[in-house]
Design a protein around this motif. Structure first.
Motif, PDB file in Angstrom:
ATOM      1  N   SER A 224       0.808  -1.228   0.000  1.00  0.00           N
ATOM      2  CA  SER A 224       0.000   0.000   0.000  1.00  0.00           C
ATOM      3  C   SER A 224       0.836   1.271   0.000  1.00  0.00           C
ATOM      4  N   ASN A 225       2.158   1.131   0.261  1.00  0.00           N
ATOM      5  CA  ASN A 225       3.042   2.291   0.401  1.00  0.00           C
ATOM      6  C   ASN A 225       2.546   3.248   1.491  1.00  0.00           C
ATOM      7  N   THR A 226       1.936   2.675   2.527  1.00  0.00           N
ATOM      8  CA  THR A 226       1.575   3.421   3.729  1.00  0.00           C
ATOM      9  C   THR A 226       2.311   2.755   4.891  1.00  0.00           C
ATOM     10  N   TYR A 227       2.146   3.299   6.095  1.00  0.00           N
ATOM     11  CA  TYR A 227       2.838   2.720   7.247  1.00  0.00           C
ATOM     12  C   TYR A 227       2.278   1.337   7.587  1.00  0.00           C
ATOM     13  N   ASN A 228       3.109   0.525   8.278  1.00  0.00           N
ATOM     14  CA  ASN A 228       2.689  -0.828   8.624  1.00  0.00           C
ATOM     15  C   ASN A 228       2.212  -0.919  10.083  1.00  0.00           C
ATOM     16  N   THR A 229       1.986  -2.148  10.540  1.00  0.00           N
ATOM     17  CA  THR A 229       1.445  -2.359  11.891  1.00  0.00           C
ATOM     18  C   THR A 229       2.426  -1.915  12.964  1.00  0.00           C
ATOM     19  N   LEU A 230       3.715  -2.229  12.791  1.00  0.00           N
ATOM     20  CA  LEU A 230       4.720  -1.811  13.763  1.00  0.00           C
ATOM     21  C   LEU A 230       4.727  -0.293  13.912  1.00  0.00           C
ATOM     22  N   ALA A 231       4.607   0.409  12.791  1.00  0.00           N
ATOM     23  CA  ALA A 231       4.577   1.878  12.835  1.00  0.00           C
ATOM     24  C   ALA A 231       3.356   2.360  13.611  1.00  0.00           C
ATOM     25  N   MET A 232       2.212   1.669  13.453  1.00  0.00           N
ATOM     26  CA  MET A 232       1.001   2.075  14.166  1.00  0.00           C
ATOM     27  C   MET A 232       1.215   2.023  15.671  1.00  0.00           C
ATOM     28  N   TYR A 233       1.854   0.945  16.148  1.00  0.00           N
ATOM     29  CA  TYR A 233       2.138   0.836  17.579  1.00  0.00           C
ATOM     30  C   TYR A 233       2.972   2.030  18.061  1.00  0.00           C
ATOM     31  N   GLU A 234       4.003   2.358  17.288  1.00  0.00           N
ATOM     32  CA  GLU A 234       4.920   3.413  17.716  1.00  0.00           C
ATOM     33  C   GLU A 234       4.303   4.800  17.597  1.00  0.00           C
ATOM     34  N   PHE A 235       3.595   5.069  16.487  1.00  0.00           N
ATOM     35  CA  PHE A 235       2.979   6.386  16.300  1.00  0.00           C
ATOM     36  C   PHE A 235       1.860   6.632  17.315  1.00  0.00           C
ATOM     37  N   LEU A 236       1.125   5.583  17.672  1.00  0.00           N
ATOM     38  CA  LEU A 236       0.079   5.744  18.687  1.00  0.00           C
ATOM     39  C   LEU A 236       0.693   6.125  20.027  1.00  0.00           C
ATOM     40  N   ASN A 237       1.802   5.487  20.370  1.00  0.00           N
ATOM     41  CA  ASN A 237       2.469   5.820  21.631  1.00  0.00           C
ATOM     42  C   ASN A 237       3.040   7.230  21.611  1.00  0.00           C
ATOM     43  N   GLN A 238       3.560   7.652  20.453  1.00  0.00           N
ATOM     44  CA  GLN A 238       4.070   9.022  20.342  1.00  0.00           C
ATOM     45  C   GLN A 238       2.935  10.038  20.492  1.00  0.00           C
ATOM     46  N   ALA A 239       1.804   9.756  19.845  1.00  0.00           N
ATOM     47  CA  ALA A 239       0.650  10.657  19.945  1.00  0.00           C
ATOM     48  C   ALA A 239       0.140  10.715  21.375  1.00  0.00           C
ATOM     49  N   LEU A 240       0.118   9.551  22.042  1.00  0.00           N
ATOM     50  CA  LEU A 240      -0.323   9.505  23.443  1.00  0.00           C
ATOM     51  C   LEU A 240       0.626  10.310  24.327  1.00  0.00           C
ATOM     52  N   HIS A 241       1.925  10.181  24.077  1.00  0.00           N
ATOM     53  CA  HIS A 241       2.919  10.932  24.855  1.00  0.00           C
ATOM     54  C   HIS A 241       2.695  12.438  24.711  1.00  0.00           C
ATOM     55  N   ARG A 242       2.467  12.907  23.478  1.00  0.00           N
ATOM     56  CA  ARG A 242       2.238  14.347  23.262  1.00  0.00           C
ATOM     57  C   ARG A 242       0.942  14.810  23.922  1.00  0.00           C
ATOM     58  N   TYR A 243      -0.046  13.934  23.927  1.00  0.00           N
ATOM     59  CA  TYR A 243      -1.323  14.289  24.559  1.00  0.00           C
ATOM     60  C   TYR A 243      -1.155  14.412  26.075  1.00  0.00           C
ATOM     61  N   LEU A 244      -0.497  13.434  26.690  1.00  0.00           N
ATOM     62  CA  LEU A 244      -0.348  13.433  28.143  1.00  0.00           C
ATOM     63  C   LEU A 244       0.613  14.519  28.612  1.00  0.00           C
ATOM     64  N   ARG A 245       1.622  14.828  27.803  1.00  0.00           N
ATOM     65  CA  ARG A 245       2.639  15.797  28.229  1.00  0.00           C
ATOM     66  C   ARG A 245       2.303  17.230  27.825  1.00  0.00           C
ATOM     67  N   TYR A 246       1.781  17.400  26.608  1.00  0.00           N
ATOM     68  CA  TYR A 246       1.559  18.744  26.086  1.00  0.00           C
ATOM     69  C   TYR A 246       0.083  19.076  25.852  1.00  0.00           C
ATOM     70  N   GLY A 247      -0.796  18.092  26.049  1.00  0.00           N
ATOM     71  CA  GLY A 247      -2.219  18.324  25.825  1.00  0.00           C
ATOM     72  C   GLY A 247      -2.610  18.373  24.361  1.00  0.00           C
ATOM     73  N   CYS A 248      -1.769  17.790  23.463  1.00  0.00           N
ATOM     74  CA  CYS A 248      -2.078  17.798  22.026  1.00  0.00           C
ATOM     75  C   CYS A 248      -3.117  16.715  21.714  1.00  0.00           C
ATOM     76  N   PRO A 249      -4.314  17.083  21.256  1.00  0.00           N
ATOM     77  CA  PRO A 249      -5.345  16.075  20.963  1.00  0.00           C
ATOM     78  C   PRO A 249      -5.019  15.296  19.691  1.00  0.00           C
ATOM     79  N   PHE A 250      -5.629  14.136  19.548  1.00  0.00           N
ATOM     80  CA  PHE A 250      -5.498  13.366  18.307  1.00  0.00           C
ATOM     81  C   PHE A 250      -6.685  12.425  18.181  1.00  0.00           C
ATOM     82  N   ASP A 251      -6.930  11.986  16.956  1.00  0.00           N
ATOM     83  CA  ASP A 251      -7.985  11.001  16.682  1.00  0.00           C
ATOM     84  C   ASP A 251      -7.374   9.769  16.036  1.00  0.00           C
TER      85      ASP A 251
END
Length: 346
Positions: free
Chosen positions: A195-222
């Motif tokens: 698909s030339n998009t990110y894979n499952t491993l990337a999803m795990y890591e990007f979700l954790n990064q988004a969660l970190h920014r939300y908990l630390r800086y209050g950055c929302p995400f969907d």
């Protein structure tokens, strides 16, 4: 008696002078040690968030600088490779012409006021009295600029030594290239080939990064999941190559139709995911409609006379954080999120 007084006076003045010299030596030693700390922090940084939180902040704290900014040449570095950095207020990507216009010569500049300032380097609302800017150079090309601002008009004057900022700018050029190349390889290893998009491993890591920014800086995400119903119909009717082409074209249209900051990937054979930074769920209906239109477009362009359905799962930042343990999502927690989001809409 007058001679004795003169001797005492001269010795007293000598003592004060010596104390002043020792004070300057200690101050310079402290600054040297501080400079080494900043250098080390730049070289040890693994990403731009480390830059923002450590060496750029250390410069302000150790050397009493009012504002420190790092400008990066977006003609030399693809901003996407560094990931989501909009929340970092001391790192700015700007065009190559900014550096060419300001740095007529490839050397540091200092001045007071805004006489020789350009708009891109101007702090706008924040007043400053003087500045010291240094180009970050790699292979004789300006790839960035380290900018120090002071409210004191005399802080950076014509007698300012450029040695330390030249050395620091060189360390930044080495570190920045290391981070960029590392992030580039990291992303390439997390791409789904079909698909030339990110894979499952990337999803795990990007979700954790988004969660970190939300908990630390209050950055929302969907977080969205799109499960394509009856994809097997295309394979059964048109063959496996047609199924792969559908997946490839679908990934391509998703990359074209969503924001550059959105993270698009594939989770399993017929499930795609979307992580949207700075989003609070208010555009849910628009996102679902857009994905349905993309599916229809791919089918139409390829002549697939097949009616495909879609199951959508969605969770916002607070919902995702409820699955976290110690502010992190383990693989099992993420699989639970996927199962819950898709099963309740089947």
């Amino acid at each position: 008696m007058s001679k004795v007084n003169n001797i005492l006076k001269e010795n007293g003045e000598l003592k004060s002078e010596l104390e002043g010299i020792l004070g300057l030596v200690k101050e310079n030693e402290a600054k040297y040690e501080g400079f080494k700390v900043v250098e080390y922090a730049f070289l040890m940084s693994e990403n731009l968030e480390d830059y923002s939180e450590k060496p750029l902040k250390y410069l302000e704290e150790i050397f009493s600088i009012d504002k420190t900014l790092l400008f990066i040449n977006n003609s030399e570095f693809d901003e996407e490779v560094f990931g989501e950095i909009d929340y970092l207020d001391n790192i700015i990507f700007t065009e190559d012409r900014t550096f060419r216009y300001f740095y007529l010569e490839k050397r540091p500049y200092c001045d007071s006021g805004k006489t020789n300032m350009i708009n891109e380097f101007d702090l706008k609302g924040d007043e400053f009295g003087s500045y010291l800017f240094s180009p970050v150079i790699e292979n004789n090309k300006i790839i960035g600029s380290l900018n120090l601002y002071s409210k004191d008009p005399s802080r950076f004057d014509g007698e300012t030594s450029f040695d330390f900022i030249r050395d620091l700018s060189f360390k930044i050029s080495v570190s920045l290239r290391k981070i960029y190349d590392s992030q580039k390889l990291y992303r390439q290893s997390r791409v789904d080939i079909t698909s030339n998009t990110y894979n499952t491993l990337a999803m795990y890591e990007f979700l954790n990064q988004a969660l970190h920014r939300y908990l630390r800086y209050g950055c929302p995400f969907d977080f969205y999941l799109f499960e394509i119903d009856d994809l097997k119909k295309i394979v059964d009717k048109y063959g496996h190559r047609a199924g792969d082409k559908f997946i490839r074209d679908l990934g391509g249209l998703m990359n074209e139709n969503f924001r550059k900051s959105d993270i698009i990937g594939r989770f399993g054979r017929d499930v795609f995911y979307l992580i949207m930074p700075h989003s609070d769920g208010s555009v849910y209906d628009d996102i679902v409609y857009k994905f349905k239109q993309i599916i229809k477009s791919v089918c139409k362009e390829n002549g697939f006379d097949t009616d495909l359905g879609m199951i959508t799962g969605h969770a916002d930042a607070p919902a995702i954080s409820s699955f976290a343990e110690d502010e992190k999502l383990c693989s099992e927690g993420i699989l639970n999120i996927v199962d819950e989001l898709l099963s309740k809409n089947r």
